[in-house]
Design an enzyme around this catalytic site. Structure first.
Site, short mmCIF file in Angstrom:
data_model
loop_
_atom_site.label_atom_id
_atom_site.label_comp_id
_atom_site.label_asym_id
_atom_site.label_seq_id
_atom_site.Cartn_x
_atom_site.Cartn_y
_atom_site.Cartn_z
N ASP A 215 -6.05 -10.04 7.86
CA ASP A 215 -6.01 -8.84 7.02
C ASP A 215 -7.17 -7.93 7.44
OD1 ASP A 215 -4.97 -8.01 3.89
OD2 ASP A 215 -6.90 -7.21 4.57
N ASN A 223 -8.34 4.66 5.89
CA ASN A 223 -7.34 5.69 5.53
C ASN A 223 -8.01 6.86 4.79
OD1 ASN A 223 -4.93 4.71 6.54
ND2 ASN A 223 -4.44 3.53 4.71
N HIS A 228 -4.29 8.77 7.10
CA HIS A 228 -3.28 7.72 7.23
C HIS A 228 -2.85 7.51 8.70
CE1 HIS A 228 -0.41 5.17 5.02
NE2 HIS A 228 0.41 5.42 6.03
N ASP A 232 -2.88 4.20 10.98
CA ASP A 232 -1.77 3.66 11.79
C ASP A 232 -2.23 3.28 13.20
OD1 ASP A 232 -0.10 3.96 9.67
OD2 ASP A 232 1.13 5.55 10.54
N GLU A 258 -1.47 -3.94 6.12
CA GLU A 258 -2.48 -4.26 7.14
C GLU A 258 -2.64 -5.77 7.21
OE1 GLU A 258 -3.53 -4.98 3.95
OE2 GLU A 258 -5.66 -4.62 4.40
P1 GH3 Z 1 -9.88 -5.75 2.00
O1 GH3 Z 1 -11.00 -5.77 2.98
O2 GH3 Z 1 -10.21 -6.44 0.74
O3 GH3 Z 1 -8.61 -6.21 2.58
O4 GH3 Z 1 -9.70 -4.22 1.59
P2 GH3 Z 1 -8.57 -3.23 2.02
O5 GH3 Z 1 -9.02 -1.85 1.72
O6 GH3 Z 1 -8.16 -3.50 3.42
O7 GH3 Z 1 -7.37 -3.71 1.11
P3 GH3 Z 1 -6.47 -2.94 0.11
O8 GH3 Z 1 -5.36 -3.88 -0.22
O9 GH3 Z 1 -7.25 -2.39 -1.04
O10 GH3 Z 1 -5.89 -1.70 0.91
C1 GH3 Z 1 -4.98 -1.84 1.91
C2 GH3 Z 1 -4.58 -0.47 2.34
O11 GH3 Z 1 -3.71 -0.47 3.44
C3 GH3 Z 1 -3.90 0.32 1.26
C4 GH3 Z 1 -2.69 0.94 1.92
O12 GH3 Z 1 -2.58 2.29 1.65
C5 GH3 Z 1 -2.96 0.73 3.38
N1 GH3 Z 1 -1.75 0.61 4.16
C6 GH3 Z 1 -0.71 -0.24 3.97
N2 GH3 Z 1 0.23 -0.05 4.91
C7 GH3 Z 1 -0.21 0.93 5.73
C8 GH3 Z 1 0.32 1.57 6.89
O13 GH3 Z 1 1.40 1.26 7.38
N3 GH3 Z 1 -0.43 2.55 7.46
C9 GH3 Z 1 -1.64 2.91 6.96
N4 GH3 Z 1 -2.31 3.85 7.58
N5 GH3 Z 1 -2.15 2.34 5.85
C10 GH3 Z 1 -1.46 1.36 5.25
MG MG Z 2 -7.32 -5.37 3.91
MG MG Z 3 -4.21 -6.55 2.42
#
Ligand code: GH3
Ligand code: MG
Ligand code: MG
Ligand code: MG
Length: 340
Positions: A215, A223, A228, A232, A258
């Site tokens: 992760d 982001n 965003h 990606d 992610e």
């Molecule tokens: P942690 O270290 O605890 O994992 O924190 P984090 O910020 O990585 O975790 P969190 O679950 O809070 O956020 C994950 C983010 O990933 C939120 C979401 O908007 C983003 N995300 C999910 N799918 C995609 C994608 O396909 N593209 C992009 N750019 N962002 C994405």
């Molecule tokens: Mg994360």
């Molecule tokens: Mg996550």
């Protein structure tokens, strides 16, 4: 299945539909499985009568069909297997077989649809019914009208073309349904299928199997800070890194957002640690650029395994890997933790 918790979106980058092959060459006299080569629609003509082979050839050859002749059933079956023709035009009675038997064989063996036309001097309706029931699509009685043969062949060609397009689209959809669109990696469903198979193999043959949940760290802030699209780019680069570091016998995929999974088999704990550490270090060292801006990112990893003994429980392994990932996050991120 419960374990892999997120969903990927539909993919875009899957292999294209294979173009049909084009072939050329010179024409030959009707006879022993001679190729009359014009364009790509292939027809196997099975008839023990030289005269009828010639008559069929005269009608079809000048209209761009590629014809393969067979003198008997055995040659016809071989020609169908070798050339996967769009159509088979078969005689009713041949020395070693009947057109009906040939229909059954073609239907039984075929990979792609072959349209079968029975060409027969037999006008008995019961026999024609029998031929159609055996798998023939159409029939013509001898002596045939050249224009009618051409027209019926054209119908057959349309039907097989539609069948083949449908088959190619289905194959493409199957690939798309198992591919993550952003990264081109196997998606959640593909990983589930693969890990289930691999895990039962590990239990049967007694080899070790590991699941790594990865992760990206503080990805939300990437982001938020860079946008965003930049996010990606980071996801895609991490996916590439996984791919570069995954051996053919292993699998990596994106389970959603992610979050990624790497499945490794036939390796001990130290081997897994080395492999995952290489990915972690590689990602940490990456200078990721988007729109002229350089970004840095890290990832955390949780690992759980099946030692190759006992009864494996995939859901439990996933829960354990998840818990280990949580520990890695809790302990400061950008690190690897094994399930206790
Ligand atoms: P942690 O270290 O605890 O994992 O924190 P984090 O910020 O990585 O975790 P969190 O679950 O809070 O956020 C994950 C983010 O990933 C939120 C979401 O908007 C983003 N995300 C999910 N799918 C995609 C994608 O396909 N593209 C992009 N750019 N962002 C994405
Ligand atoms: Mg994360
Ligand atoms: Mg996550
Ligand atoms: Mg005959």
């Amino acid at each position: 299945m419960s374990g892999f918790s997120q969903k990927s979106r539909l993919p875009e980058g899957a292999p294209g539909i294979r173009p049909s092959q084009l072939r050329g060459g010179s024409c030959a006299a009707p006879g022993d499985r001679v190729e009359t080569c014009l364009e790509q629609c292939k027809i196997v003509v099975a008839d023990d009568s030289k005269i009828y082979r010639r008559l069929v050839e005269e009608v079809l050859a000048e209209h761009g069909y590629m014809i393969y002749f067979a003198n008997d059933g055995r040659e016809a079956v071989n020609a169908v297997a070798d050339h996967q023709p769009s159509l088979v035009i078969t005689d009713w009675e041949m020395p070693d077989t009947t057109g009906i038997e040939l229909c059954r064989k073609v239907r039984h063996n075929q990979d792609s649809y072959t349209y079968i036309i029975l060409l027969t001097s037999n006008t008995e309706k019961t026999q024609i019914v029998e031929g159609l029931a055996a798998g023939a699509d159409d029939y013509l009685t001898k002596p045939f009208h050249p224009g009618e043969l051409l027209a019926r062949v054209a119908v057959g060609r349309r039907v097989t073309e539609l069948h083949r397009q449908l088959q190619a689209k289905n194959a493409l959809l199957e690939v798309l349904a198992l591919t993550d669109s952003l990264t081109g990696l196997p998606n959640r469903r593909a990983i589930e299928d693969w890990t289930k198979r691999e895990l039962s193999g590990a239990a049967r043959y007694g080899f070790a199997f590991w699941l790594v949940m990865a992760d990206l760290d503080h990805f939300k802030s990437i982001n938020d800070k860079y946008g965003h699209e930049a996010g990606d780019v980071v996801i895609k680069r991490f996916a590439e890194l996984l791919r570069e570091n995954t051996r053919a016998s292993n699998l990596c995929g994106r389970v959603g957002g992610e979050e990624f999974v790497v499945a490794l088999a036939h390796v001990d704990r130290a081997g897994v640690q080395t492999a995952v550490e290489r990915i972690r270090c590689g990602f940490e060292a990456e200078k990721l650029t988007f729109d002229g801006t350089t970004m840095r990112a890290t990832a955390s990893f949780g690992i759980a395994g099946f030692p190759g003994r006992g009864t494996p429980d995939l859901d439990q392994i996933l829960r354990d890997a998840d818990a280990a990932l949580y520990t890695a996050k809790h302990k400061g991120r950008n690190r690897i933790e094994f399930a206790s």
